[in-house]
Design a protein around this motif. Structure first.
Motif, PDB file in Angstrom:
ATOM      1  N   VAL A  26       3.667  -2.105   7.531  1.00 12.28           N
ATOM      2  CA  VAL A  26       3.613  -3.561   7.430  1.00 12.28           C
ATOM      3  C   VAL A  26       4.386  -3.969   6.186  1.00 12.28           C
ATOM      4  CG1 VAL A  26       2.098  -5.561   7.208  1.00 12.28           C
ATOM      5  CG2 VAL A  26       1.380  -3.597   8.578  1.00 12.28           C
ATOM      6  N   LEU A  27       5.445  -4.721   6.364  1.00 11.62           N
ATOM      7  CA  LEU A  27       6.316  -5.056   5.239  1.00 11.62           C
ATOM      8  C   LEU A  27       5.809  -6.248   4.447  1.00 11.62           C
ATOM      9  CD1 LEU A  27       9.811  -4.503   6.897  1.00 11.62           C
ATOM     10  CD2 LEU A  27       8.415  -2.892   5.583  1.00 11.62           C
ATOM     11  N   ASP A  28       5.136  -7.185   5.094  1.00 15.57           N
ATOM     12  CA  ASP A  28       4.598  -8.345   4.389  1.00 15.57           C
ATOM     13  C   ASP A  28       3.485  -8.924   5.241  1.00 15.57           C
ATOM     14  OD1 ASP A  28       3.987 -10.685   3.073  1.00 15.57           O
ATOM     15  OD2 ASP A  28       6.069 -11.236   2.691  1.00 15.57           O
ATOM     16  N   GLY A  29       2.217  -8.807   4.776  1.00 18.71           N
ATOM     17  CA  GLY A  29       1.078  -9.235   5.572  1.00 18.71           C
ATOM     18  C   GLY A  29       0.588 -10.626   5.286  1.00 18.71           C
ATOM     19  N   ARG A  30       1.365 -11.437   4.613  1.00 19.10           N
ATOM     20  CA  ARG A  30       0.842 -12.749   4.195  1.00 19.10           C
ATOM     21  C   ARG A  30       1.223 -13.882   5.145  1.00 19.10           C
ATOM     22  NH1 ARG A  30       3.334 -12.820  -1.657  1.00 19.10           N
ATOM     23  NH2 ARG A  30       5.045 -11.989  -0.399  1.00 19.10           N
ATOM     24  N   HIS A  31       2.135 -13.647   6.075  1.00 13.69           N
ATOM     25  CA  HIS A  31       2.659 -14.738   6.883  1.00 13.69           C
ATOM     26  C   HIS A  31       2.282 -14.563   8.347  1.00 13.69           C
ATOM     27  CE1 HIS A  31       4.849 -15.927   3.339  1.00 13.69           C
ATOM     28  NE2 HIS A  31       5.466 -14.767   3.297  1.00 13.69           N
ATOM     29  N   ASP A  32       2.464 -15.629   9.107  1.00 13.70           N
ATOM     30  CA  ASP A  32       2.157 -15.586  10.532  1.00 13.70           C
ATOM     31  C   ASP A  32       3.218 -14.845  11.338  1.00 13.70           C
ATOM     32  OD1 ASP A  32      -0.191 -16.936  10.164  1.00 13.70           O
ATOM     33  OD2 ASP A  32       0.676 -18.914  10.533  1.00 13.70           O
ATOM     34  N   PRO A  59       6.743  -8.895   9.531  1.00 15.79           N
ATOM     35  CA  PRO A  59       7.775  -7.880   9.743  1.00 15.79           C
ATOM     36  C   PRO A  59       7.160  -6.476   9.746  1.00 15.79           C
ATOM     37  CG  PRO A  59       8.370  -9.408   7.974  1.00 15.79           C
ATOM     38  CD  PRO A  59       6.921  -9.619   8.265  1.00 15.79           C
ATOM     39  N   LEU A  60       7.597  -5.666  10.695  1.00 12.69           N
ATOM     40  CA  LEU A  60       7.109  -4.294  10.818  1.00 12.69           C
ATOM     41  C   LEU A  60       8.297  -3.331  10.806  1.00 12.69           C
ATOM     42  CD1 LEU A  60       4.616  -4.801  13.797  1.00 12.69           C
ATOM     43  CD2 LEU A  60       4.064  -4.857  11.349  1.00 12.69           C
ATOM     44  N   ARG A  61       8.012  -2.092  10.402  1.00 20.48           N
ATOM     45  CA  ARG A  61       9.033  -1.052  10.472  1.00 20.48           C
ATOM     46  C   ARG A  61       8.401   0.197  11.058  1.00 20.48           C
ATOM     47  NH1 ARG A  61      12.020  -0.675   5.229  1.00 20.48           N
ATOM     48  NH2 ARG A  61      10.051   0.127   4.412  1.00 20.48           N
ATOM     49  N   ASP A  62       9.014   0.721  12.104  1.00 25.38           N
ATOM     50  CA  ASP A  62       8.507   1.944  12.706  1.00 25.38           C
ATOM     51  C   ASP A  62       8.542   3.075  11.674  1.00 25.38           C
ATOM     52  OD1 ASP A  62       7.985   3.408  15.515  1.00 25.38           O
ATOM     53  OD2 ASP A  62       9.296   4.651  14.277  1.00 25.38           O
ATOM     54  N   ALA A  63       7.414   3.774  11.523  1.00 24.31           N
ATOM     55  CA  ALA A  63       7.333   4.817  10.499  1.00 24.31           C
ATOM     56  C   ALA A  63       8.240   5.998  10.811  1.00 24.31           C
ATOM     57  CB  ALA A  63       5.882   5.295  10.354  1.00 24.31           C
TER      58      ALA A  63
END
Length: 266
Positions: A169-175, A178-182
């Motif tokens: 999870v790149l930034d969990g503060r917004h609706d 953004p995600l990045r596959d590990a």
């Protein structure tokens, strides 16, 4: 199945995920146990609501992704298949087949069921919903989750198949999350339902076990968040004595209520 059993036997925590009859992704974290060499989890009835949609799921995945349950250099694993759900409303099967394992893996059970006297006093802790992996159709190797606050299990459907993965999870503060596959792959979300699920726990006592999730629709590498639960930065400090008493009373109440409901159904 054979590849999963040694990992399931060693792991302290695991994940179960599925797609509901409506196609919505769902997941829970649990203690991995073996019922006569069959991978299973045994949830107390206080958690019955978390798995209400599991009985009708055609595909369910059992996964071990937390790096603390993996040997160095060993990949995480998920197996997809079919499960059975046993309503052990008397707790007889759990006590005979599974209690000893849980006493080793999940220390909070020792305060509730580590002697015949405790088992009688806390009888409500012994009835369980036992979810067994009966048949495996696919095995997946996944990157481990090494950061409980940043890494989550991604649950979604791809090509009409349950497709669990691990994402950062790149930034969990917004609706729009953004995600990045590990594993470095493009997620290529098509707008379908998706869930990012994670958890953390206090070591070595597991007294605090906090989960978090973000659900919505996956567009490309971005989750459009429609539902939030918990926080990736949850407090894992020890509970006060009053906090422990309150938590146990609440669990007892929920277990008794759901046990009675299950007995009436069946």
């Amino acid at each position: 199945m054979n590849a999963l059993i040694p990992l399931w036997r060693r792991a302290i925590t695991a994940e179960v995920c599925w797609l509901t009859a409506e196609g919505d992704p769902a997941a829970v974290a649990a203690t991995p146990l073996l019922d006569r060499d069959v991978p299973c989890v045994a949830l107390p009835y206080s958690r019955a609501g978390e798995v209400a949609g599991l009985r009708d799921a055609e595909q369910v995945a059992f996964a071990v992704t937390d790096s603390r349950s993996l040997r160095p250099g060993v990949p995480a694993m998920a197996v997809v298949g079919a499960v059975s759900v046993l309503d052990d409303t008397e707790g007889d099967h759990f006590v005979v087949e599974l209690l000893k394992q849980e006493l080793v893996k999940f220390p909070p059970t020792r305060t509730l069921a580590d002697s015949p006297l405790l088992c009688r006093e806390n009888w409500w802790w012994l009835p369980r919903l036992i979810i067994r992996l009966e048949r495996v159709t696919r095995l997946l190797e996944l990157p481990p989750r090494t950061n409980p606050a940043r890494h989550g299990l991604l649950v979604r459907e791809r090509d009409a198949t349950l497709a669990p993965g691990v994402v950062e999870v790149l930034d969990g503060r917004h609706d729009r999350l953004p995600l990045r596959d590990a594993g470095g792959k493009a997620l290529r979300g098509d707008g379908g339902p998706a869930l990012v699920f994670g958890y953390d726990y206090s070591m070595p006592d597991l007294e605090r076990w906090e989960t978090w999730s973000r659900g919505g629709r996956l567009l490309g590498d971005e989750l459009v968040v429609e539902r939030r639960s918990g926080s990736p930065d949850a407090d894992l400090s020890p509970l006060s004595l009053l906090g422990r008493v309150r938590r146990q009373r609440e669990m007892s109440r929920e277990c008794k209520r759901n046990i009675l409901a299950a007995q009436r159904r069946g």
